[in-house]
Design an enzyme around this catalytic site. Structure first.
Site, PDB file in Angstrom:
ATOM      1  CB  SER A  14      -0.965   0.027   1.200  1.00  0.00           C
ATOM      2  OG  SER A  14      -1.802  -1.102   1.193  1.00  0.00           O
ATOM      3  CB  THR A 192      18.433   4.452   4.640  1.00  0.00           C
ATOM      4  OG1 THR A 192      19.620   4.136   5.390  1.00  0.00           O
ATOM      5  CG2 THR A 192      18.271   5.956   4.541  1.00  0.00           C
ATOM      6  CB  CYS A 384     -25.127  -1.096  -9.283  1.00  0.00           C
ATOM      7  SG  CYS A 384     -25.120  -2.878  -9.598  1.00  0.00           S
ATOM      8  CG  HIS A 521     -20.953  -0.184 -11.663  1.00  0.00           C
ATOM      9  ND1 HIS A 521     -20.888   0.070 -10.309  1.00  0.00           N
ATOM     10  CD2 HIS A 521     -21.579  -1.376 -11.788  1.00  0.00           C
ATOM     11  CE1 HIS A 521     -21.442  -0.930  -9.646  1.00  0.00           C
ATOM     12  NE2 HIS A 521     -21.873  -1.823 -10.523  1.00  0.00           N
ATOM     13  CD  GLU A 523     -19.042   3.246 -10.318  1.00  0.00           C
ATOM     14  OE1 GLU A 523     -19.077   2.181  -9.682  1.00  0.00           O
ATOM     15  OE2 GLU A 523     -20.046   3.748 -10.861  1.00  0.00           O
TER      16      GLU A 523
END
Length: 552
Positions: A14, A192, A384, A521, A523
């Site tokens: 992530s 690091t 939807c 949909h 989007e």
């Protein structure tokens, strides 16, 4: 010849490999190159279609009906190339293909092994994603390897890209590694060591990164870059800082100013004009200088994880830019909303959106939300499942169909106004069928489908005569109830051309200023540059709704 850039990640997941990959692709595209992106997912699921949004986030659907990783949404929003099934594959899909070949006898009786059979299959899938040997072939294919270096699941993919890089020869591939530099507040310094270790792990596999993208809270100081360069064998100009920003649309400019695209073009021997990032600068300016703000309530069941509604969130922001307003989205858990408390929870919002979803949990709260929006004339967009709950609510409280429901939530309901589709035709003309016993994976109505729009409707003012949008659903408005709903005043403003399945429902302007539900949909087709016509209209309606409230 197609050149390849392989993007890997280390330390933690992530970190934003998808955004980094899409940003690099956008810069290369601005240099006049034709670019595509490929996402390699190490999980064993065949695709993310049956995975919980809490586990995986949103499932992004392509025009050709592929259920893919949400990173493909970032790819489509950042570059011009449209994604397809070939742009995303998983360990599950690779093993499925290898086992099918083994059963056919394609391996001529050999022992089937990870090396060479699985790694060769991964390489073939990568080449397919790059369109090699087809008219869709690109100048540069950027392959994002999911997971983290050191994960057992990622090893076959890393070995495959190492082999492919060797076969391609020098100056035809480059490796970019995303890493994390933690800030230790007590010591007051960036560390690091995790980066040194992750690159060491990568080099043990046989991969030497050409560039390191160092994710950190703030810009990485020059002395730290020198240290990272020394310990990782990456040239100092290849150690690039990626600090946290308030909008992802700043990332292309950030990477370009540190020379990432120049480094990649030099490595791949690509002679191109300089990058032109003016439209990205204009986009950032628009996000930072809104002339107002609208409050949108998004009522769903996966509200704890915003990635579950990633494309909807982005589409609302894009539409806000078109109307020069900041869109503030509040995610509300539909399980907490009832007819009794809907006004208390929803009164402060300028518009209400109910997104897609599956299963019965929280559905009554969504029905209460649709009722509140209808009765209080608040702009409403149902996507939807959001369209289906609006239909159920109208059937119950206006059409007089007490007990109306979807067979998804109540198989024996008195009035199944929403029911399972048993047959439909895909865009390519093939007829698909299914029943209640069909597998969950890959049995939905998926991908781009076209419908005719009724003139004189809100939908027609947005889309014109024909709407083509992407779908992902199993249930649909029951054809047997459409006449009763129409008689009660619900407008069915778009139907599919063959099966006459309901695509859009709405209320007349004389009854409600802006109330619409869509089975598809929208989007998935929104972009930062022009938004999407449906979301643009929704945000305009929110701005209009705000005016009398502001005066009051």
């Amino acid at each position: 010849m197609t050149k390849f850039v392989f993007v890997t990640g280390g330390v933690v997941s992530s970190l934003g490999k998808g955004i980094a990959s899409a940003s690099l692709a956008a810069i290369l595209e601005s240099r006049g190159l034709k670019v595509t992106l490929i996402k390699l997912d190490p999980y064993i699921n065949v695709d993310p279609g049956t995975m919980s949004p809490f586990q995986h986030g949103e499932v992004f659907v392509t025009d050709d009906g592929a259920e893919t990783d949400l990173d493909l949404g970032h790819y489509e929003r950042f570059i011009e190339t449209r994604m397809k099934q070939a742009n995303n594959f998983t360990t599950g899909r690779i093993y499925q293909s290898v086992l099918e070949k083994e059963r056919r006898g394609d391996y001529l009786g050999k022992t089937v092994q990870v090396i060479p059979h699985v790694t060769n299959e991964i390489q073939e899938f990568i080449k397919r994603g790059a369109g090699i040997g087809t008219p869709d072939a690109v100048d540069v294919a950027i392959c994002e390897v999911g997971g983290t270096v050191g994960d057992i699941e990622s090893l076959p993919f890393l070995e495959a890209v190492r082999q492919l890089s060797l076969k391609l020869g020098p100056n035809n591939s480059a490796f970019v590694h995303l890493t994390y530099l933690p800030w230790i507040a007590a010591a007051g310094e960036l560390k690091t060591k995790p980066t040194q270790h992750t690159v060491q792990k990568l080099r043990e596999i046989g991969i030497q990164p050409d560039a390191l993208l160092c994710r950190a809270l703030h810009a990485v100081p020059e002395e730290e870059k020198e240290k990272i360069s020394l310990f990782t064998n990456v040239a100092e100009w290849g150690v690039i800082s990626m600090w946290d920003v308030d909008t992802i649309y700043k990332v292309p400019r950030m990477l370009h100013e540190q020379g990432l695209d120049g480094l990649i073009c030099d490595k791949l021997r690509l002679n191109t004009p300089p990058a032109n990032l003016k439209r990205w600068d204009d986009l950032v300016y628009e996000t930072e200088h809104p002339r107002g703000e609208v409050q949108i309530a998004m009522v769903g069941k996966y509200v704890e994880l915003s990635d579950a509604y990633k494309s909807v969130n982005e589409a609302l922001k894009h539409a806000g830019m078109q109307s020069h307003v900041r869109v503030k989205i509040t995610h509300l858990d539909s399980e907490t909303i009832t007819d009794d408390n809907a006004a208390q929870q929803l009164a402060q919002y300028d518009a209400i959106l109910v997104p897609g979803g599956f299963g019965s949990r929280g559905v009554e709260g969504k029905i209460s939300t649709a009722r509140y929006a209808r009765e209080h004339k608040v702009p409403y967009l149902g996507i939807c499942l959001g369209m289906q709950v609006a239909t159920i609510e109208y059937a119950r409280h206006v059409a007089g169909l007490a007990g109306a429901n979807s067979t998804e939530f109540d198989a024996h309901c008195k009035h199944p106004v929403i029911a399972l589709i048993t047959e439909w035709k895909d865009e390519d003309g093939t007829i698909k069928t299914r029943d209640a016993n069909s597998d969950l994976g890959g049995t939905m109505r998926l991908g781009a489908q076209s419908s005719d729009v009724q003139p004189g409707t809100l939908a027609h003012s947005i889309y014109g005569d024909v709407v083509t949008e992407r779908h992902r659903h199993r249930y649909e408005a029951n054809v047997q109830y459409l006449d009763k709903l129409r008689t009660a005043g619900l407008v069915i403003s778009a139907l599919t051309q063959r099966e006459h399945l309901t695509e859009i429902v709405e209320l007349p302007k004389s009854v409600h200023p802006w109330y619409i539900g869509v089975q598809f949909h929208p989007e998935f087709k929104s972009t930062p540059w022009s938004g999407h016509p449906l979301f643009n209209a929704f945000i305009k309606a929110a701005v209009e709704h705000q005016k009398p409230a502001a005066k009051a």
